[in-house]
Design a protein around this motif. Structure first.
Motif, PDB file in Angstrom:
ATOM      1  N   GLY A  47     -16.141   4.737  -8.024  1.00  0.00           N
ATOM      2  CA  GLY A  47     -16.286   5.050  -6.454  1.00  0.00           C
ATOM      3  C   GLY A  47     -15.873   3.728  -5.816  1.00  0.00           C
ATOM      4  N   LEU A  48     -15.848   2.663  -6.155  1.00  0.00           N
ATOM      5  CA  LEU A  48     -15.254   1.592  -5.281  1.00  0.00           C
ATOM      6  C   LEU A  48     -13.610   1.641  -5.508  1.00  0.00           C
ATOM      7  N   TYR A  49     -13.213   1.960  -6.545  1.00  0.00           N
ATOM      8  CA  TYR A  49     -11.588   2.111  -6.479  1.00  0.00           C
ATOM      9  C   TYR A  49     -11.231   3.327  -5.600  1.00  0.00           C
ATOM     10  N   LEU A  50     -11.801   4.512  -5.916  1.00  0.00           N
ATOM     11  CA  LEU A  50     -11.618   5.684  -4.988  1.00  0.00           C
ATOM     12  C   LEU A  50     -11.675   5.216  -3.338  1.00  0.00           C
ATOM     13  N   GLY A  51     -12.877   4.490  -3.110  1.00  0.00           N
ATOM     14  CA  GLY A  51     -12.999   4.276  -1.719  1.00  0.00           C
ATOM     15  C   GLY A  51     -11.627   3.161  -1.186  1.00  0.00           C
ATOM     16  N   MET A  52     -11.240   2.270  -2.171  1.00  0.00           N
ATOM     17  CA  MET A  52     -10.214   1.212  -2.036  1.00  0.00           C
ATOM     18  C   MET A  52      -8.824   2.192  -1.510  1.00  0.00           C
ATOM     19  N   ALA A  53      -8.761   3.258  -2.603  1.00  0.00           N
ATOM     20  CA  ALA A  53      -7.622   4.120  -2.438  1.00  0.00           C
ATOM     21  C   ALA A  53      -7.515   4.976  -1.166  1.00  0.00           C
ATOM     22  N   PHE A  54      -8.720   5.370  -0.597  1.00  0.00           N
ATOM     23  CA  PHE A  54      -8.707   6.293   0.558  1.00  0.00           C
ATOM     24  C   PHE A  54      -8.352   5.363   1.799  1.00  0.00           C
ATOM     25  N   ALA A  55      -9.062   4.045   1.782  1.00  0.00           N
ATOM     26  CA  ALA A  55      -8.874   3.045   2.843  1.00  0.00           C
ATOM     27  C   ALA A  55      -7.272   2.843   2.847  1.00  0.00           C
ATOM     28  N   ALA A  56      -6.700   2.582   1.706  1.00  0.00           N
ATOM     29  CA  ALA A  56      -5.315   2.238   1.655  1.00  0.00           C
ATOM     30  C   ALA A  56      -4.484   3.418   2.131  1.00  0.00           C
ATOM     31  N   ILE A  57      -4.707   4.610   2.290  1.00  0.00           N
ATOM     32  CA  ILE A  57      -4.142   5.709   2.763  1.00  0.00           C
ATOM     33  C   ILE A  57      -4.223   5.472   4.399  1.00  0.00           C
ATOM     34  N   LEU A  58      -5.293   5.360   4.730  1.00  0.00           N
ATOM     35  CA  LEU A  58      -5.496   5.074   6.133  1.00  0.00           C
ATOM     36  C   LEU A  58      -4.621   3.852   6.666  1.00  0.00           C
ATOM     37  N   VAL A  59      -4.495   2.967   5.996  1.00  0.00           N
ATOM     38  CA  VAL A  59      -3.608   1.793   6.487  1.00  0.00           C
ATOM     39  C   VAL A  59      -2.395   2.161   6.251  1.00  0.00           C
ATOM     40  N   LEU A  60      -1.781   2.803   5.404  1.00  0.00           N
ATOM     41  CA  LEU A  60      -0.687   3.380   5.081  1.00  0.00           C
ATOM     42  C   LEU A  60      -0.060   4.369   6.217  1.00  0.00           C
ATOM     43  N   LYS A  61      -1.124   5.258   6.596  1.00  0.00           N
ATOM     44  CA  LYS A  61      -0.552   6.077   7.633  1.00  0.00           C
ATOM     45  C   LYS A  61      -0.557   5.241   8.798  1.00  0.00           C
ATOM     46  N   SER A  62      -1.203   4.368   9.345  1.00  0.00           N
ATOM     47  CA  SER A  62      -1.278   3.620  10.525  1.00  0.00           C
ATOM     48  C   SER A  62       0.139   3.010  10.464  1.00  0.00           C
ATOM     49  N   MET A  63       0.515   2.344   9.299  1.00  0.00           N
ATOM     50  CA  MET A  63       1.856   1.500   9.439  1.00  0.00           C
ATOM     51  C   MET A  63       2.906   2.495   9.491  1.00  0.00           C
ATOM     52  N   LEU A  64       2.962   3.771   8.914  1.00  0.00           N
ATOM     53  CA  LEU A  64       3.910   4.707   9.220  1.00  0.00           C
ATOM     54  C   LEU A  64       3.879   5.004  10.719  1.00  0.00           C
ATOM     55  N   VAL A  84      -1.252  -0.939  -4.311  1.00  0.00           N
ATOM     56  CA  VAL A  84      -2.572  -1.249  -4.340  1.00  0.00           C
ATOM     57  C   VAL A  84      -3.400   0.440  -4.440  1.00  0.00           C
ATOM     58  N   PHE A  85      -2.695   1.117  -3.482  1.00  0.00           N
ATOM     59  CA  PHE A  85      -3.209   2.597  -3.294  1.00  0.00           C
ATOM     60  C   PHE A  85      -3.063   3.158  -4.932  1.00  0.00           C
ATOM     61  N   ALA A  86      -1.783   3.145  -5.229  1.00  0.00           N
ATOM     62  CA  ALA A  86      -1.692   4.004  -6.565  1.00  0.00           C
ATOM     63  C   ALA A  86      -2.646   3.404  -7.721  1.00  0.00           C
TER      64      ALA A  86
END
Length: 157
Positions: A47-64, A84-86
């Protein structure tokens, strides 16, 4: 549905998964061990790694949304964050089925070693003299025959 609703849900999920994953690694939250009967891996730790992936999606979308075109530093940060997301997503999904030994916390390694040695509480209770001995499908040992029964057993042809 508003544009911010999916991102808010994803943000809440990532926060819950990250917090529960950190607590699982620190042995503060062990209720997830009940999931071991459904999944062969370590879902609480994954769950820690899945949470990190979901948080990375949020930051990636913000950067886009900000736009990375023309800014080399921001584009490099975007690539690193995508890596990091992948990696987090891969470890999270695989972690539901298996985690390599070096990703397991010390308390899990010690618990697995105790189980393999038969020193965990359940193994102690199932041993002869334990409070569960003879229950749960484990047969009780036969009582040792006395001298007369042994002598009679030898005389039979």
């Amino acid at each position: 549905m508003n544009d911010w609703t999916p991102m808010a849900v994803l943000g809440a999920m990532s926060a819950v998964l990250i917090v529960s994953g950190v607590l699982a690694y620190r042995q503060k939250y062990v209720a997830w061990l009940a999931l071991k009967s459904f999944l062969p891996g370590w879902p609480g730790l994954a769950g820690l790694y899945l949470g990190m992936a979901f948080a990375a999606i949020l930051v990636l979308k913000s950067m886009l949304d900000i736009g990375v075109e023309g800014n080399a530093v921001l584009a490099l940060a975007y690539l690193v964050l995508f890596a990091v997301f992948a990696l987090s997503l891969a470890i999270g999904i695989i972690g539901m089925f298996w985690l390599p030994h070096f990703l397991l916390p010390r308390w899990v390694k010690e618990m697995v070693d105790e189980i393999e040695r038969g020193e965990d509480p359940l193994s102690r209770d199932l041993r002869p003299g334990g409070r569960l001995h003879g229950r749960l499908g484990v047969p009780k040992t036969m009582p040792e025959p006395n001298r007369r029964q042994r002598r009679e057993g030898r005389r039979k042809p």
